[in-house]
Design a protein around this motif. Sequence first.
Motif, PDB file in Angstrom:
ATOM      1  N   TRP A 159       0.851  -1.192   0.000  1.00 36.76           N
ATOM      2  CA  TRP A 159       0.000   0.000   0.000  1.00 36.76           C
ATOM      3  C   TRP A 159       0.887   1.243   0.000  1.00 36.76           C
ATOM      4  O   TRP A 159       1.883   1.298   0.721  1.00 36.76           O
ATOM      5  N   GLY A 160       0.507   2.228  -0.792  1.00 38.11           N
ATOM      6  CA  GLY A 160       1.252   3.479  -0.842  1.00 38.11           C
ATOM      7  C   GLY A 160       0.324   4.625  -1.225  1.00 38.11           C
ATOM      8  O   GLY A 160      -0.882   4.440  -1.397  1.00 38.11           O
ATOM      9  N   LEU A 161       0.913   5.790  -1.367  1.00 35.71           N
ATOM     10  CA  LEU A 161       0.153   6.984  -1.732  1.00 35.71           C
ATOM     11  C   LEU A 161       0.137   7.152  -3.247  1.00 35.71           C
ATOM     12  O   LEU A 161       1.045   6.700  -3.940  1.00 35.71           O
ATOM     13  N   PHE A 162      -0.883   7.822  -3.737  1.00 37.00           N
ATOM     14  CA  PHE A 162      -0.946   8.105  -5.169  1.00 37.00           C
ATOM     15  C   PHE A 162       0.034   9.218  -5.505  1.00 37.00           C
ATOM     16  O   PHE A 162       0.275  10.120  -4.711  1.00 37.00           O
ATOM     17  N   GLY A 163       0.583   9.154  -6.705  1.00 35.06           N
ATOM     18  CA  GLY A 163       1.532  10.159  -7.162  1.00 35.06           C
ATOM     19  C   GLY A 163       2.562   9.526  -8.060  1.00 35.06           C
ATOM     20  O   GLY A 163       2.428   8.366  -8.455  1.00 35.06           O
ATOM     21  N   GLY A 164       3.588  10.283  -8.393  1.00 36.78           N
ATOM     22  CA  GLY A 164       4.616   9.735  -9.261  1.00 36.78           C
ATOM     23  C   GLY A 164       5.693  10.731  -9.607  1.00 36.78           C
ATOM     24  O   GLY A 164       5.799  11.800  -8.990  1.00 36.78           O
TER      25      GLY A 164
END
Length: 144
Positions: free
Chosen positions: A36-41
């Motif tokens: 699980w992680g945060l959205f973004g890039g």
Amino acid sequence: MNKQQVHVAIAILYQEDKFLMQLRDNIPTIAAAGCWGLFGGHIEPGETPDVAVKREVLEEIGYILPPFFEFGYYPDEKVVRHVFHAPLLLELNQLVLNEGWDMGLLTPDNIRQGNCYSKNAGEVRPLGPMHQRIMLDFIEKNPL
């Protein structure tokens, strides 16, 4: 600036007392695979972190960020994370997951425990260690 470091922009999206997180694809070659992680890039050349986070969130879940705020800056030897936060004003079923294995609204307890069940994976999956640290910092500084 270290040439080896990658700059990324990520978003903490919250709704009531829960946080939207992405279960990353379980591909061994990507960072925090199956976690699980945060959205973004990645921040593209010539792009600012705030422009990048809006673009990435729109690409990944079809969500146009409402006004958002900078939360912090998390550099390590490989990645510099520019972290922003904003409310999630849509229901989960109004979002379209374009990247990742699953998404879900995690509770502060899920985040403290470091794992959460994924319906798509059919099992409990861990949080990525850096994303868990960022979320714990956020929860401590912003009690909901």
